[in-house]
Design an enzyme around this catalytic site. Structure first.
Site, PDB file in Angstrom:
ATOM      1  N   ASN A 136      33.240  -3.749  11.847  1.00 59.41           N
ATOM      2  CA  ASN A 136      34.480  -3.958  11.524  1.00 59.41           C
ATOM      3  C   ASN A 136      35.197  -5.536  11.489  1.00 59.41           C
ATOM      4  O   ASN A 136      35.907  -5.062  12.731  1.00 59.41           O
ATOM      5  CB  ASN A 136      35.669  -3.212  11.205  1.00 59.41           C
ATOM      6  CG  ASN A 136      36.481  -2.819  10.706  1.00 59.41           C
ATOM      7  OD1 ASN A 136      37.081  -3.612  10.388  1.00 59.41           O
ATOM      8  ND2 ASN A 136      38.012  -2.290  11.240  1.00 59.41           N
ATOM      9  N   TRP A 137      35.261  -6.061  10.792  1.00 62.56           N
ATOM     10  CA  TRP A 137      35.677  -7.551  11.280  1.00 62.56           C
ATOM     11  C   TRP A 137      37.203  -7.558  11.154  1.00 62.56           C
ATOM     12  O   TRP A 137      37.713  -8.760  11.172  1.00 62.56           O
ATOM     13  CB  TRP A 137      35.063  -8.810   9.635  1.00 62.56           C
ATOM     14  CG  TRP A 137      33.473  -8.834  10.415  1.00 62.56           C
ATOM     15  CD1 TRP A 137      32.454  -7.877  11.291  1.00 62.56           C
ATOM     16  CD2 TRP A 137      32.713  -9.936   9.360  1.00 62.56           C
ATOM     17  NE1 TRP A 137      31.158  -8.579  10.872  1.00 62.56           N
ATOM     18  CE2 TRP A 137      31.478 -10.231   9.792  1.00 62.56           C
ATOM     19  CE3 TRP A 137      33.088 -10.883   8.113  1.00 62.56           C
ATOM     20  CZ2 TRP A 137      30.290 -10.455   9.506  1.00 62.56           C
ATOM     21  CZ3 TRP A 137      32.278 -12.157   8.163  1.00 62.56           C
ATOM     22  CH2 TRP A 137      31.330 -11.416   8.250  1.00 62.56           C
ATOM     23  N   LYS A 138      37.443  -6.688  10.292  1.00 59.22           N
ATOM     24  CA  LYS A 138      39.374  -6.708   9.877  1.00 59.22           C
ATOM     25  C   LYS A 138      39.535  -8.133   9.474  1.00 59.22           C
ATOM     26  O   LYS A 138      39.046  -8.259   8.753  1.00 59.22           O
ATOM     27  CB  LYS A 138      40.148  -5.825  11.766  1.00 59.22           C
ATOM     28  CG  LYS A 138      39.726  -5.337  12.388  1.00 59.22           C
ATOM     29  CD  LYS A 138      40.334  -4.438  13.580  1.00 59.22           C
ATOM     30  CE  LYS A 138      39.426  -3.534  14.338  1.00 59.22           C
ATOM     31  NZ  LYS A 138      40.176  -2.617  15.255  1.00 59.22           N
TER      32      LYS A 138
ATOM     33  N   HIS B 220      40.506   4.292   8.615  1.00 65.18           N
ATOM     34  CA  HIS B 220      40.897   3.753  10.047  1.00 65.18           C
ATOM     35  C   HIS B 220      42.216   3.647  10.898  1.00 65.18           C
ATOM     36  O   HIS B 220      42.880   3.415   9.999  1.00 65.18           O
ATOM     37  CB  HIS B 220      40.843   1.714   9.746  1.00 65.18           C
ATOM     38  CG  HIS B 220      39.987   1.110  11.406  1.00 65.18           C
ATOM     39  ND1 HIS B 220      41.398   1.189  12.232  1.00 65.18           N
ATOM     40  CD2 HIS B 220      39.685   0.800  12.450  1.00 65.18           C
ATOM     41  CE1 HIS B 220      40.954   0.577  12.863  1.00 65.18           C
ATOM     42  NE2 HIS B 220      39.700   0.314  12.818  1.00 65.18           N
TER      43      HIS B 220
ATOM     44  N   GLU C   1      37.318   7.099  16.449  1.00 62.42           N
ATOM     45  CA  GLU C   1      38.015   5.833  17.386  1.00 62.42           C
ATOM     46  C   GLU C   1      39.176   6.572  18.068  1.00 62.42           C
ATOM     47  O   GLU C   1      40.056   6.055  17.311  1.00 62.42           O
ATOM     48  CB  GLU C   1      37.804   4.725  16.268  1.00 62.42           C
ATOM     49  CG  GLU C   1      36.804   4.504  15.964  1.00 62.42           C
ATOM     50  CD  GLU C   1      37.048   2.878  14.779  1.00 62.42           C
ATOM     51  OE1 GLU C   1      35.765   2.281  15.311  1.00 62.42           O
ATOM     52  OE2 GLU C   1      38.029   2.797  14.175  1.00 62.42           O
TER      53      GLU C   1
ATOM     54  N   GLY D  81      40.954  -2.434  20.581  1.00 63.00           N
ATOM     55  CA  GLY D  81      41.143  -3.271  20.901  1.00 63.00           C
ATOM     56  C   GLY D  81      42.056  -3.338  22.279  1.00 63.00           C
ATOM     57  O   GLY D  81      42.710  -4.345  22.390  1.00 63.00           O
TER      58      GLY D  81
ATOM     59  N   SER E 176      35.984  -0.345  21.983  1.00 62.89           N
ATOM     60  CA  SER E 176      36.310  -0.916  22.770  1.00 62.89           C
ATOM     61  C   SER E 176      34.700  -1.757  23.143  1.00 62.89           C
ATOM     62  O   SER E 176      33.789  -0.876  24.297  1.00 62.89           O
ATOM     63  CB  SER E 176      37.108  -1.463  23.900  1.00 62.89           C
ATOM     64  OG  SER E 176      38.406  -1.586  23.395  1.00 62.89           O
TER      65      SER E 176
ATOM     66  N   GLU F 203      44.392   1.814  12.213  1.00 69.28           N
ATOM     67  CA  GLU F 203      45.407   0.591  11.330  1.00 69.28           C
ATOM     68  C   GLU F 203      45.651   0.685  10.073  1.00 69.28           C
ATOM     69  O   GLU F 203      46.823   0.855  10.073  1.00 69.28           O
ATOM     70  CB  GLU F 203      44.560  -0.609  11.808  1.00 69.28           C
ATOM     71  CG  GLU F 203      44.113  -1.019  13.028  1.00 69.28           C
ATOM     72  CD  GLU F 203      43.470  -2.081  13.940  1.00 69.28           C
ATOM     73  OE1 GLU F 203      42.618  -2.559  12.466  1.00 69.28           O
ATOM     74  OE2 GLU F 203      42.531  -1.702  15.050  1.00 69.28           O
TER      75      GLU F 203
ATOM     76  N   GLY G  48      34.670  -3.979  16.598  1.00 64.10           N
ATOM     77  CA  GLY G  48      35.728  -4.439  16.175  1.00 64.10           C
ATOM     78  C   GLY G  48      35.515  -5.691  17.037  1.00 64.10           C
ATOM     79  O   GLY G  48      34.228  -6.519  16.112  1.00 64.10           O
ATOM     80  N   GLY G  49      36.317  -5.812  17.981  1.00 67.58           N
ATOM     81  CA  GLY G  49      36.224  -7.267  18.113  1.00 67.58           C
ATOM     82  C   GLY G  49      35.000  -7.528  18.613  1.00 67.58           C
ATOM     83  O   GLY G  49      34.424  -9.434  17.731  1.00 67.58           O
TER      84      GLY G  49
HETATM   85  P1  13P Z   1      37.397  -2.842  18.762  1.00 65.82           P
HETATM   86  O1  13P Z   1      35.930  -3.267  19.156  1.00 65.82           O
HETATM   87  O2  13P Z   1      38.242  -4.308  18.917  1.00 65.82           O
HETATM   88  O3  13P Z   1      38.121  -2.024  19.898  1.00 65.82           O
HETATM   89  O4  13P Z   1      37.695  -2.474  17.764  1.00 65.82           O
HETATM   90  C1  13P Z   1      37.578  -0.966  17.357  1.00 65.82           C
HETATM   91  C2  13P Z   1      37.587  -0.592  15.587  1.00 65.82           C
HETATM   92  O5  13P Z   1      38.557  -0.215  15.230  1.00 65.82           O
HETATM   93  C3  13P Z   1      36.481  -0.897  14.639  1.00 65.82           C
HETATM   94  O6  13P Z   1      36.992  -0.113  13.695  1.00 65.82           O
END
Ligand code: 13P
Length: 252
Positions: free
Chosen positions: A9-11, A97, A169, A175, A215, A99, A236-237
């Protein structure tokens, strides 16, 4: 069908040039990756989707949206519909998600509408659930998960439910660098699978793909993915660094 999946997920990251470079690097790796039923998904921002679809082998890398609109079409400025995504060849969309829930006030009811629109347009929803730190600390996390599933997914017919991917999640792990331990992830994944079994039966439950997110990185992926009810990760990251994401794919 239950599958091992690494989804990135590149956000709201990468411009189009960097996004294409990242997708091409992953595509080069995927060419020689003996996927053996394992899936690689990337979810770039909306602006990148069409270009990236042209750059990757879509039998090896699946391209996902990060969200879609809650209406079929019409006067909803700034929204992108499931039908639009389908029309460019998108096969997956992340839905719900944390967020989106947090910053855009998306409720389980709205998310159920989005799930239905995705399915109507041949898009597989990757439906996200997970508790806040305060909910875990007050020991209501099981109830939170149950409610998210009941309200967001469990009205679906068995046939429709069988098409869904779930991503657990925990919000406190996203994050933050604070990953759920493999045991914590397994405990909740097993709980989710049991809820699915109670609602839809053991066959559908055993066939549901449940990803872990929060993470997840090259160092912890192997142990997380080796848990019996963890089918891979929503990352994510670490999915923004080609080499790291490739290591995560190899851990499937
Ligand atoms: P991180 O891997 O950056 O913690 O993010 C997880 C995430 O929200 C994937 O959708």
């Amino acid at each position: 069908m239950r599958q091992k999946i690494a989804a990135g997920n590149w956000k709201m990251n990468t411009n189009i040039q960097d996004g294409i470079t990242l997708a091409k690097t992953l595509n080069d790796f995927a060419k020689n990756f003996n996927n053996n039923g394992k899936g690689i998904i990337i979810a770039p921002p909306f602006t990148h989707l069409y270009s990236i679809l042209q750059q990757v082998d879509t039998n090896k890398i699946f391209v996902s949206a990060q969200n879609c609109g809650a209406w079929e079409k019409g006067a909803y400025t700034g929204e992108v519909s499931a039908e639009m995504l389908n029309s460019i060849g998108i096969k997956y969309s992340i839905i719900g998600h944390s967020e989106r829930r947090q910053y855009f006030n998306e409720t389980n009811e709205t998310l159920y509408t989005k799930v239905k629109l995705c399915l109507k347009n041949s898009i597989t929803p990757i439906f996200c659930i997970g508790e806040k730190l305060s909910e875990r600390e007050s020991n209501v996390h099981f109830e939170v998960i149950k409610k998210q599933l009941n309200q967001g997914l469990f009205e679906l017919s068995p046939e429709d439910f069988s098409k869904i991917i779930i991503a657990y999640e925990p919000i406190w792990a996203i994050g933050t660098g604070k990953t759920a331990s493999p045991q914590q992830a397994q405990e909740i994944h097993n709980f989710i699978r049991k809820l699915i079994s109670d609602k839809y039966g053991v066959t559908i439950s055993n066939e549901t793909t449940i990803l872990y997110g929060g993470s997840c990185n090259a160092a912890n992926a192997k142990e997380l993915f080796s848990q019996p009810d963890v089918d891979g990760g929503l990352v994510g990251g670490a999915s923004l660094k080609a080499n790291e994401f490739i290591e995560i794919i190899k851990a499937l």
